[in-house]
Design a protein around this motif. Structure first.
Motif, mmCIF file in Angstrom:
data_model
loop_
_atom_site.group_PDB
_atom_site.id
_atom_site.type_symbol
_atom_site.label_atom_id
_atom_site.label_comp_id
_atom_site.label_asym_id
_atom_site.label_seq_id
_atom_site.Cartn_x
_atom_site.Cartn_y
_atom_site.Cartn_z
ATOM 1 N N TYR A 244 0.857 -1.181 0.000
ATOM 2 C CA TYR A 244 0.000 0.000 0.000
ATOM 3 C C TYR A 244 0.897 1.237 0.000
ATOM 4 O O TYR A 244 1.716 1.412 0.909
ATOM 5 N N LEU A 245 0.744 2.084 -1.013
ATOM 6 C CA LEU A 245 1.653 3.192 -1.230
ATOM 7 C C LEU A 245 1.015 4.493 -0.731
ATOM 8 O O LEU A 245 0.063 5.005 -1.324
ATOM 9 N N PHE A 246 1.541 5.006 0.366
ATOM 10 C CA PHE A 246 1.059 6.229 1.004
ATOM 11 C C PHE A 246 1.695 7.409 0.279
ATOM 12 O O PHE A 246 2.915 7.576 0.299
ATOM 13 N N ARG B 287 1.203 -0.708 -13.345
ATOM 14 C CA ARG B 287 0.278 0.405 -13.487
ATOM 15 C C ARG B 287 -0.563 0.557 -12.217
ATOM 16 O O ARG B 287 -0.649 -0.357 -11.388
ATOM 17 N N TYR B 288 -1.192 1.715 -12.097
ATOM 18 C CA TYR B 288 -2.124 2.005 -11.003
ATOM 19 C C TYR B 288 -3.219 0.946 -10.945
ATOM 20 O O TYR B 288 -3.715 0.483 -11.971
ATOM 21 N N LYS B 289 -3.617 0.579 -9.715
ATOM 22 C CA LYS B 289 -4.692 -0.393 -9.530
ATOM 23 C C LYS B 289 -5.877 0.245 -8.815
ATOM 24 O O LYS B 289 -6.947 0.402 -9.380
ATOM 25 N N ASP B 290 -5.725 0.603 -7.548
ATOM 26 C CA ASP B 290 -6.839 1.128 -6.751
ATOM 27 C C ASP B 290 -6.377 2.291 -5.882
ATOM 28 O O ASP B 290 -5.200 2.401 -5.532
ATOM 29 N N THR B 291 -7.338 3.124 -5.496
ATOM 30 C CA THR B 291 -7.129 4.153 -4.484
ATOM 31 C C THR B 291 -7.854 3.757 -3.210
ATOM 32 O O THR B 291 -9.004 3.301 -3.263
ATOM 33 N N ILE B 292 -7.181 3.910 -2.082
ATOM 34 C CA ILE B 292 -7.756 3.595 -0.772
ATOM 35 C C ILE B 292 -7.576 4.826 0.108
ATOM 36 O O ILE B 292 -6.541 5.498 0.052
ATOM 37 N N THR B 293 -8.552 5.128 0.931
ATOM 38 C CA THR B 293 -8.390 6.235 1.868
ATOM 39 C C THR B 293 -7.685 5.749 3.126
ATOM 40 O O THR B 293 -7.689 4.550 3.451
ATOM 41 N N CYS B 294 -7.110 6.686 3.843
ATOM 42 C CA CYS B 294 -6.475 6.333 5.122
ATOM 43 C C CYS B 294 -7.495 5.771 6.108
ATOM 44 O O CYS B 294 -7.184 4.839 6.849
ATOM 45 N N GLU C 105 -10.086 3.998 5.474
ATOM 46 C CA GLU C 105 -10.388 2.614 5.117
ATOM 47 C C GLU C 105 -9.282 1.663 5.573
ATOM 48 O O GLU C 105 -9.564 0.550 6.031
ATOM 49 N N LEU C 106 -8.034 2.097 5.457
ATOM 50 C CA LEU C 106 -6.925 1.196 5.747
ATOM 51 C C LEU C 106 -6.521 1.207 7.222
ATOM 52 O O LEU C 106 -6.127 0.177 7.770
#
Length: 286
Positions: A252-254, A274-281, A283-284
């Motif tokens: 997970y890349l912050f 390549r880019y896969k998904d965006t996650i919010t802080c 959520e993680l």
């Protein structure tokens, strides 16, 4: 262990400088520019609460520079380091350690502030150890002409004069584990000498604080390298190795500088990583 995103402020930078030789018609799709060709940039730091230690990774620009200086960077929004710490129930005096990925002003400026009568400087985190590494410190205190404007004396020398400066020990391992602060560090040299990229093990996941190895989600393709990098041809293999490892291991890349994407994942494709998904802080981390 608990993790908290700390929003130290927002600013703007020239999109062409942020993407180097990549044409605007390409990078403008992911990082749209305003009429002055400026794109949104964040100073998103990370706070780690681990037992009796409260570790802050990077500190933003700080507030001590002149209005003229800040005018170059088109500050926007209401985020501040103190307000963000307070939102999570902390104060800067609670910080035990500040880990600086490197000493460019937008990463370390918040460590030093004016003293009460503005006759000199003092640490903004009076109870904290300030962590760098010896190679990068020497590089920053004897700057080359290209980086001199980013290594500001007032951000750097007061740390040493305070007696709070500590150096991370370094081995030749590609991914160094078990540092003095309890997380792994990757040393990379493309952007600047011995930039440090923290790897944090959290609830069975690896969270990587990307600093300037990957400034925004729009920088994932290999040729998308900042014009600010001192050794762009070294950034390419460093970035390639890192992204391939991140995709294989689902890291997970912050993102410190992406104003609109907090954390992303990447994946292997026929065209490379390549880019896969965006996650919010939220959520993680929650």
């Amino acid at each position: 262990m608990n993790l908290y995103p700390i929003r130290a402020g927002n600013f703007k930078l020239d999109g062409g400088a942020m993407f180097g030789v990549v044409p605007k018609t390409l990078w403008n799709k992911t990082n749209p520019a305003d009429t002055n060709n400026l794109i949104d940039i964040a100073a998103r730091c990370l706070l780690i609460k681990d037992h009796d230690r409260l570790i802050l990774i990077d500190s933003g620009m700080g507030t001590k520079q002149s209005d003229k200086f800040f005018g170059y960077y088109s500050l926007w929004g209401t985020d501040s380091l103190d307000n963000s710490l307070n939102e999570h129930g902390f104060h800067r005096d609670d910080i035990t350690d500040v880990f600086l990925t490197h000493l460019h002003f937008d990463h370390c400026g918040g460590v030093v502030q004016w003293n009460q009568d503005r006759t000199g400087y003092e640490l903004a985190f009076k109870n904290a150890k300030i962590w760098s590494n010896k190679n990068h410190w020497e590089w920053a205190t004897k700057p080359n002409a290209r980086e001199k404007a980013s290594f500001l004396t007032e951000n750097i020398l007061p740390i040493q004069e305070s007696g709070h400066l500590y150096f991370i020990s370094r081995t030749e391992e590609t991914f160094q584990k078990n540092t003095e602060l309890g997380f792994g560090v990757l040393f990379v040299d493309g952007h600047t000498e011995k930039q440090m990229i923290p790897h944090i093990e959290y609830k069975g996941k690896t969270i990587v604080f990307m600093a300037d190895l990957l400034p925004t989600a729009g920088h994932v393709p290999l040729p998308y390298v900042m014009g600010y990098d001192t050794r762009p041809l070294l950034t390419l293999p460093e970035k390639k190795l890192f992204l391939e490892t991140a995709a294989t291991n689902n890291w997970y890349l912050f993102l410190e500088h992406d104003a609109h994407n907090e954390i992303i994942t990447v994946q292997h494709t026929e065209k490379g990583v390549r880019y896969k998904d965006t996650i919010t802080c939220n959520e993680l981390f929650n």
